[in-house]
Motif scaffolding. Structure first.
Motif, mmCIF file in Angstrom:
data_model
loop_
_atom_site.group_PDB
_atom_site.id
_atom_site.type_symbol
_atom_site.label_atom_id
_atom_site.label_comp_id
_atom_site.label_asym_id
_atom_site.label_seq_id
_atom_site.Cartn_x
_atom_site.Cartn_y
_atom_site.Cartn_z
ATOM 1 N N GLN A 91 -6.884 13.168 2.512
ATOM 2 C CA GLN A 91 -7.805 12.749 1.460
ATOM 3 C C GLN A 91 -7.055 12.050 0.326
ATOM 4 O O GLN A 91 -7.520 11.037 -0.193
ATOM 5 N N ARG A 92 -5.903 12.580 -0.024
ATOM 6 C CA ARG A 92 -5.090 11.934 -1.063
ATOM 7 C C ARG A 92 -4.689 10.530 -0.624
ATOM 8 O O ARG A 92 -4.772 9.569 -1.385
ATOM 9 N N ARG A 93 -4.216 10.432 0.608
ATOM 10 C CA ARG A 93 -3.773 9.139 1.127
ATOM 11 C C ARG A 93 -4.933 8.139 1.157
ATOM 12 O O ARG A 93 -4.784 6.985 0.742
ATOM 13 N N GLN A 129 0.838 -1.197 0.000
ATOM 14 C CA GLN A 129 0.000 0.000 0.000
ATOM 15 C C GLN A 129 0.880 1.258 0.000
ATOM 16 O O GLN A 129 0.647 2.193 -0.766
ATOM 17 N N ASP A 130 1.908 1.266 0.833
ATOM 18 C CA ASP A 130 2.827 2.404 0.876
ATOM 19 C C ASP A 130 3.584 2.562 -0.443
ATOM 20 O O ASP A 130 3.808 3.682 -0.910
ATOM 21 N N LEU A 131 3.976 1.444 -1.046
ATOM 22 C CA LEU A 131 4.653 1.482 -2.341
ATOM 23 C C LEU A 131 3.740 2.112 -3.393
ATOM 24 O O LEU A 131 4.167 2.959 -4.177
ATOM 25 N N PHE A 132 2.485 1.721 -3.389
ATOM 26 C CA PHE A 132 1.515 2.290 -4.327
ATOM 27 C C PHE A 132 1.390 3.795 -4.118
ATOM 28 O O PHE A 132 1.392 4.574 -5.076
ATOM 29 N N VAL A 133 1.313 4.221 -2.863
ATOM 30 C CA VAL A 133 1.188 5.646 -2.558
ATOM 31 C C VAL A 133 2.402 6.414 -3.084
ATOM 32 O O VAL A 133 2.258 7.469 -3.698
ATOM 33 N N SER A 188 -7.401 3.305 -1.229
ATOM 34 C CA SER A 188 -8.507 2.592 -1.874
ATOM 35 C C SER A 188 -8.106 2.122 -3.269
ATOM 36 O O SER A 188 -8.475 1.021 -3.689
ATOM 37 N N GLN A 189 -7.314 2.931 -3.990
ATOM 38 C CA GLN A 189 -6.843 2.528 -5.315
ATOM 39 C C GLN A 189 -5.887 1.342 -5.232
ATOM 40 O O GLN A 189 -5.912 0.454 -6.088
ATOM 41 N N ALA A 190 -5.052 1.325 -4.210
ATOM 42 C CA ALA A 190 -4.134 0.197 -4.008
ATOM 43 C C ALA A 190 -4.918 -1.090 -3.779
ATOM 44 O O ALA A 190 -4.568 -2.151 -4.312
ATOM 45 N N GLN A 191 -5.969 -0.992 -3.009
ATOM 46 C CA GLN A 191 -6.802 -2.171 -2.753
ATOM 47 C C GLN A 191 -7.486 -2.635 -4.040
ATOM 48 O O GLN A 191 -7.539 -3.837 -4.322
ATOM 49 N N LEU A 192 -7.982 -1.706 -4.833
ATOM 50 C CA LEU A 192 -8.608 -2.070 -6.105
ATOM 51 C C LEU A 192 -7.604 -2.718 -7.053
ATOM 52 O O LEU A 192 -7.927 -3.683 -7.745
ATOM 53 N N GLN A 193 -6.377 -2.196 -7.075
ATOM 54 C CA GLN A 193 -5.344 -2.794 -7.914
ATOM 55 C C GLN A 193 -5.071 -4.233 -7.469
ATOM 56 O O GLN A 193 -4.986 -5.138 -8.296
ATOM 57 N N ARG A 194 -4.930 -4.427 -6.167
ATOM 58 C CA ARG A 194 -4.670 -5.776 -5.638
ATOM 59 C C ARG A 194 -5.797 -6.731 -6.039
ATOM 60 O O ARG A 194 -5.549 -7.853 -6.495
ATOM 61 N N GLN A 195 -7.037 -6.291 -5.888
ATOM 62 C CA GLN A 195 -8.176 -7.133 -6.250
ATOM 63 C C GLN A 195 -8.181 -7.441 -7.746
ATOM 64 O O GLN A 195 -8.471 -8.569 -8.146
#
Length: 175
Positions: free
Chosen positions: A53-55, A32-36, A60-67
């Motif tokens: 808000q950005r974080r 998640q941190d890497l994605f950020v 949430s985008q990191a989670q969607l990518q993982r899924q």
């Protein structure tokens, strides 16, 4: 988890300095941190958002990518790139009988320009050549990584408004 791992000054990496290990659920915070770190500047261009808000958006985008990866590449090798026992990146590769697909390759920004991405990709290309497989990947429009892929023999084979699909045919494998 801190992602401030920085390479030692005058670092000269050798393949034995890097370790690839299977990704586990214990790596989710790092991923998640890497994605950020990869997307922070892009999202910072959006005005009116606080850092929180950005974080939250990027998490949430990191989670969607993982899924997405888990759904579309269920048999892929999800690996963590480590140096001196600390995670510094990730590599996700999906293998089929005819193709080796680099789904994702990412390093913490402090580790860019150290030759790690080149080393990882050259190793994958050797594996693909040994199996007489095409190697493919997708690169974002405008990404600096495209120059590396082109140097390694990848050629564009399709485009969307966001990504360029690239592939490198198998070459004669030399023992």
């Amino acid at each position: 988890m801190s992602v401030s791992s920085t390479p030692p000054q005058s670092l000269r990496l050798y393949p034995s300095d890097l370790v690839l290990r299977a990704q586990t659920t214990a790596d989710l915070d790092f991923l998640q941190d890497l994605f950020v770190t990869r997307r922070w500047a892009e999202v910072s261009a959006v005005t009116g958002w606080s850092d929180a808000q950005r974080r939250a958006f990027l998490h949430s985008q990191a989670q969607l990518q993982r899924q997405h990866y888990e759904k579309h590449y269920p048999s892929a090798d999800f690996q963590i790139v480590e140096y001196a026992g600390a995670p510094i990146g990730r590599l996700c590769v999906d293998r089929s009988a005819r193709e080796l697909r680099v789904v994702d390759i990412a390093l913490l920004p402090a580790w860019h320009g150290q030759g790690i991405g080149s080393e990882l990709l050259q190793s994958l290309l050797s594996q693909a050549d040994a199996q007489r497989q095409v190697c493919s990947l997708s690169v974002e429009q405008g990404s600096r990584a495209r120059r590396l892929y082109e140097r390694l023999g990848f050629e564009p084979c399709g485009e969307t408004s966001i990504h360029t699909q690239m592939r490198r045919p198998a070459r004669a494998h030399q023992e």
